[in-house]
Write an enzyme that holds these catalytic residues in place. Structure first.
Site, mmCIF file in Angstrom:
data_model
loop_
_atom_site.group_PDB
_atom_site.id
_atom_site.type_symbol
_atom_site.label_atom_id
_atom_site.label_comp_id
_atom_site.label_asym_id
_atom_site.label_seq_id
_atom_site.Cartn_x
_atom_site.Cartn_y
_atom_site.Cartn_z
ATOM 1 N N VAL A 119 40.811 42.646 44.522
ATOM 2 C CA VAL A 119 39.539 42.330 45.156
ATOM 3 C C VAL A 119 39.458 40.817 45.329
ATOM 4 C CG1 VAL A 119 37.027 42.523 45.000
ATOM 5 C CG2 VAL A 119 38.477 44.321 44.031
ATOM 6 N N CYS A 120 39.165 40.375 46.538
ATOM 7 C CA CYS A 120 38.952 38.962 46.821
ATOM 8 C C CYS A 120 40.189 38.142 46.385
ATOM 9 C CB CYS A 120 37.666 38.494 46.129
ATOM 10 S SG CYS A 120 37.022 36.902 46.673
ATOM 11 N N SER A 121 39.984 37.072 45.612
ATOM 12 C CA SER A 121 41.099 36.201 45.226
ATOM 13 C C SER A 121 41.987 36.818 44.160
ATOM 14 C CB SER A 121 40.564 34.847 44.748
ATOM 15 O OG SER A 121 39.647 35.017 43.685
ATOM 16 N N GLY A 122 41.684 38.035 43.731
ATOM 17 C CA GLY A 122 42.609 38.747 42.857
ATOM 18 C C GLY A 122 43.976 38.911 43.495
ATOM 19 N N THR A 139 42.616 38.247 51.642
ATOM 20 C CA THR A 139 41.800 37.757 50.539
ATOM 21 C C THR A 139 40.560 37.147 51.157
ATOM 22 O OG1 THR A 139 41.797 36.416 48.516
ATOM 23 C CG2 THR A 139 42.920 35.490 50.427
#
Length: 329
Positions: A119-122, A139
């Site tokens: 999720v996102c910057s993961g 991202t």
């Protein structure tokens, strides 16, 4: 839940990887989607389809970047059975993806899992394992350039809300993790189940458009400020002549040299850059003023509503009137 799907007797094990300074909604959003599916199906007389668990290399209380605390279990042995690993993002990911022990655990855990999602910057944690090499990924729009620069083997896509490439899923910024969780739910239990959860959470089953609609910056210059003064001039002269000869003159360069250097530095052509500057200005006007679409098209230098509509569809994948409906003044 209407037409409740038949659920496997053993619930799917779903692990959410968190860490200090995690983005709270990266964990809570997808977690709530799956928890809502559990609740709705249990109300329909069926077993819960998911066994949900938050794990962390720092077990116990984890302070998120929002200041709220999550309770997490310690990292399980990487060879334990697992259906899905979901990796959250947030400001703490920059420390996490440089920690070799965490990266190694993610890499080993991914070998056991049926699928892995960030999720996102993961996505940076996934990228550090090499799992994204040669794959499409996304991202948060503000970090796409960083991901592409640090991990050039990844095909970074800037606009999608989420990207599925084989068993690896990546999502855009923050709330996009909810969109991805609904897609996961649809893949597992069918569209009716995903629609029931979306209705319960009062949201789209599939959000229209891409994350370009939410991007606040054009990032034309990247880390090179050579053409920053030109871009500022373009924004102040949207209704003026922004053809290549005028831009080259403003940049004090020959036309041929200007076109060559501009593309090298910005990664796009002057014509595309002008279009993006005008779309960004119109996007802001649609969301921040009550001006008519016709007036905005004229003020931003499009010449006609139809020209602006085509540019919006090309860049934002949505026409101006639909954009305004989603982002009303």
């Amino acid at each position: 839940m209407p037409n409740a799907p038949q659920i496997e007797p053993t619930p799917r094990r779903m692990e959410f990887l968190a860490f200090p300074d995690v983005q709270l909604l990266d964990v809570a959003g997808p977690f709530q989607v799956l928890a809502s599916a559990n609740r709705l199906l249990e109300q329909a007389g069926q077993p819960a389809p998911y066994a949900l668990r938050v794990v962390s290399p720092v077990p116990g209380p984890i302070i998120s970047s929002a200041g709220l605390t999550l309770l997490a279990d310690p990292l399980p042995s990487p060879d334990q059975p697992l259906d899905t690993l979901i990796i959250a993002g947030g400001v703490g990911v920059d420390t996490a993806y440089r920690d070799r022990s965490i990266v190694d655990w993610v890499g080993q855990r991914a070998k056991v899992a049926r699928r892995v999602k960030s999720v996102c910057s993961g996505a940076f944690l996934l990228a550090a394992t090499g799992l994204l090499d040669g794959r499409r990924a996304t991202t948060h729009w503000s970090r796409c350039a960083d991901l592409a620069a640090e991990f050039p083997a990844i095909q970074v896509e800037r606009d999608p809300i989420y990207v599925k490439d084989g068993p690896i899923w990546t999502s855009a910024g923050i709330t996009a993790g909810i969109d991805m969780a609904l897609a996961l739910l649809e893949a597992d239990l069918g569209r009716a189940a995903a629609a029931a959860v979306a209705r319960h959470l009062v949201m789209f089953v599939k959000r229209p458009g891409g994350q370009a609609q939410f991007s606040a910056g054009l990032e034309l210059a990247g880390s090179d400020a050579t053409f920053d003064p030109l871009h500022d001039w373009m924004k102040r002269n949207l209704r003026g002549n922004l053809a290549v000869p005028a831009l080259a003159e403003q940049a004090a360069m020959s036309q041929r040299s200007f076109v060559r250097h501009y593309r090298q530095i910005t990664g796009t052509t002057p014509a595309r850059a002008v279009e993006r500057v005008r779309v960004e200005a119109a996007r802001q006007a649609l969301g921040e003023t009550g001006l008519t679409i016709k007036r905005i098209a004229r003020d931003c230098g499009f010449g006609s509503e139809e020209t602006m509509r085509r540019s919006f569809l090309r860049i934002l994948a949505v026409p101006p009137h639909a954009y305004r409906e989603r982002f009303p003044v």
